[in-house]
Write a protein that holds these residues in place. Structure first.
Motif, PDB file in Angstrom:
ATOM      1  N   ALA A  76      -0.362   0.656   3.567  1.00 41.39           N
ATOM      2  CA  ALA A  76      -0.663   0.163   2.217  1.00 41.39           C
ATOM      3  C   ALA A  76      -1.728   1.028   1.558  1.00 41.39           C
ATOM      4  CB  ALA A  76      -1.129  -1.285   2.287  1.00 41.39           C
ATOM      5  N   PRO A  77      -1.723   1.095   0.224  1.00 45.29           N
ATOM      6  CA  PRO A  77      -2.809   1.795  -0.479  1.00 45.29           C
ATOM      7  C   PRO A  77      -4.141   1.145  -0.136  1.00 45.29           C
ATOM      8  CG  PRO A  77      -0.999   1.291  -1.975  1.00 45.29           C
ATOM      9  CD  PRO A  77      -0.724   0.542  -0.711  1.00 45.29           C
ATOM     10  N   PRO A  78      -5.224   1.897  -0.191  1.00 50.61           N
ATOM     11  CA  PRO A  78      -6.523   1.319   0.172  1.00 50.61           C
ATOM     12  C   PRO A  78      -6.931   0.196  -0.775  1.00 50.61           C
ATOM     13  CG  PRO A  78      -6.805   3.467  -0.866  1.00 50.61           C
ATOM     14  CD  PRO A  78      -5.343   3.312  -0.601  1.00 50.61           C
ATOM     15  N   LEU A  79      -7.584  -0.795  -0.217  1.00 48.48           N
ATOM     16  CA  LEU A  79      -8.149  -1.881  -1.002  1.00 48.48           C
ATOM     17  C   LEU A  79      -9.532  -1.447  -1.469  1.00 48.48           C
ATOM     18  CD1 LEU A  79      -8.247  -4.862  -1.988  1.00 48.48           C
ATOM     19  CD2 LEU A  79      -9.255  -5.412   0.239  1.00 48.48           C
ATOM     20  N   ARG A  80      -9.726  -1.340  -2.774  1.00 48.17           N
ATOM     21  CA  ARG A  80     -11.013  -0.918  -3.310  1.00 48.17           C
ATOM     22  C   ARG A  80     -11.845  -2.147  -3.684  1.00 48.17           C
ATOM     23  NH1 ARG A  80     -13.246   3.929  -5.273  1.00 48.17           N
ATOM     24  NH2 ARG A  80     -14.828   3.657  -6.918  1.00 48.17           N
TER      25      ARG A  80
END
Length: 365
Positions: A76-80
């Motif tokens: 998954a894309p990083p959680l910012r």
């Protein structure tokens, strides 16, 4: 030599304690076995932005501001997480600045001075000196000698390994890598201008996997073009992850206060501990000065305030860590759900504990 307050350890907790006690009018001696406090660097060097309000040492040691935290889990894309602001510091400069603040406040400091022993009458042997303190502050790290002698030793640890790597593009976030193969811990990439601290932590039984796991993380980031292939300064060490111990004790007639890592204030999940060390040190120093002046109740006040401030968050983190470590039982590995529940950026971390069938069976109907 007689002093009101003897501080063992001149890291952030000890230096802040020495400064606070001296400002309160106590005669203070603070010692550290290292020739230069803060070296060798054994942390990722991140502090929350709010710590700047506690000490100007943050500004003096600042290397780079941090705007957010980015958490990588699976594909998954990083959680910012944007509300995770802080500062990357030069830890050696930071610790030196804190010691200078303590000296400016009137504390005497000695480096290269080890604690050799404490007699039954409360005398403390420091190298070729014998010191008679009224109050003793243990700020001597995860393996605190003062804490052990007072009966409050840290029992649970994580093992860490860290290198510095070239950072090929400027980055404003601390990166966290959650992977099931990093047993009981996580990987990190913390930017420091043109370089970054790259490291990871694991449970002690996985210590022999630290190097290959870090090599694999480094190689993967290098393939992505984020960091260079070169590896610089190598460091590592133990982090206490069992939660609060102490913080009060006695050794013979001596009142003992513990602060920072010595009293288990390092967060069991994130490993963060500098801010807690600074604040607990300041609190311990102020309390020690009061005790030395005859206000014995200040010790209980210190313990109560420290427990109120850190107890709930440390207890929650310790539970989440225990759940994560349990997920590795019998050779299993945690899945995405377990990793999310064990990291502070995800809402699951703060959700109410879910009763297991075993817990439900023990509860009365």
């Amino acid at each position: 030599m007689s002093v009101d307050v003897l501080v063992v350890g001149l890291g952030p907790a000890g230096a802040m304690a020495a400064a606070a006690a001296a400002r309160a009018g106590a005669r203070v001696l603070a010692v550290d076995r290292r020739a230069a406090p803060g070296t060798p660097v054994q942390c990722a060097e991140f502090v929350p932005a709010a710590l700047g309000a506690e000490t100007p040492a943050v500004r003096r040691a600042a290397v780079q501001e941090i705007a957010a935290m980015e958490t990588y889990l699976g594909a998954a894309p990083p959680l910012r997480t944007p509300d995770f602001r802080g500062v990357m510091i030069d830890r050696a400069v930071f610790d030196a600045a804190l010691v200078a603040e303590a000296e400016a406040a009137g504390a005497e400091t000695l480096t290269g001075t080890a604690l050799y022993g404490i007699g039954a009458d409360g005398t403390v042997v420091l190298g070729d000196r014998v010191v008679h303190p009224r109050v003793l502050i243990g700020a001597d790290g995860p393996r605190s000698t003062v804490g052990r002698l007072a009966g409050h030793a840290n029992r649970a640890f994580a093992e860490t390994r860290q290198i510095t790597v070239p950072l090929l593009a400027r980055h404003d976030a601390t990166d966290i890598f959650l992977r099931p193969e990093i047993e009981g811990g996580y990987g990190w990439l913390f930017p420091r201008g043109q370089e970054a601290n790259l490291g990871l932590g694991v449970v002690p039984r996985a210590r022999d996997r630290l190097k290959p796991l870090l090599d694999a993380l480094h190689a993967g980031l290098a393939r992505q073009g984020r960091v260079g292939a070169a590896a610089g300064r190598l460091t590592g060490g133990k982090i206490p992850v069992g939660g609060l111990v102490g913080p009060l004790g006695r050794i013979g007639p001596l009142d003992v206060l513990l602060a920072g890592d010595a009293t288990g204030l390092t967060h069991p999940i994130t490993g963060a501990g500098i801010a807690a060390a600074c604040l607990s040190g300041r609190m311990a120093g102020a309390a020690a000065a009061k005790i030395a002046a005859g206000r014995a109740e200040a010790s209980a006040d210190y313990a109560e305030e420290l427990t109120d401030l850190y107890g709930p968050s440390l207890a929650l983190a310790a539970r989440r860590r225990a759940e994560l470590v349990d997920a590795y039982a019998w050779g299993a590995r945690p899945g995405t759900a377990e990793l999310r529940r064990a990291w502070i950026a995800y809402p699951e971390y703060r959700c109410a504990d879910i009763p297991t069938p075993a817990k439900e069976a023990k509860e009365p109907a």
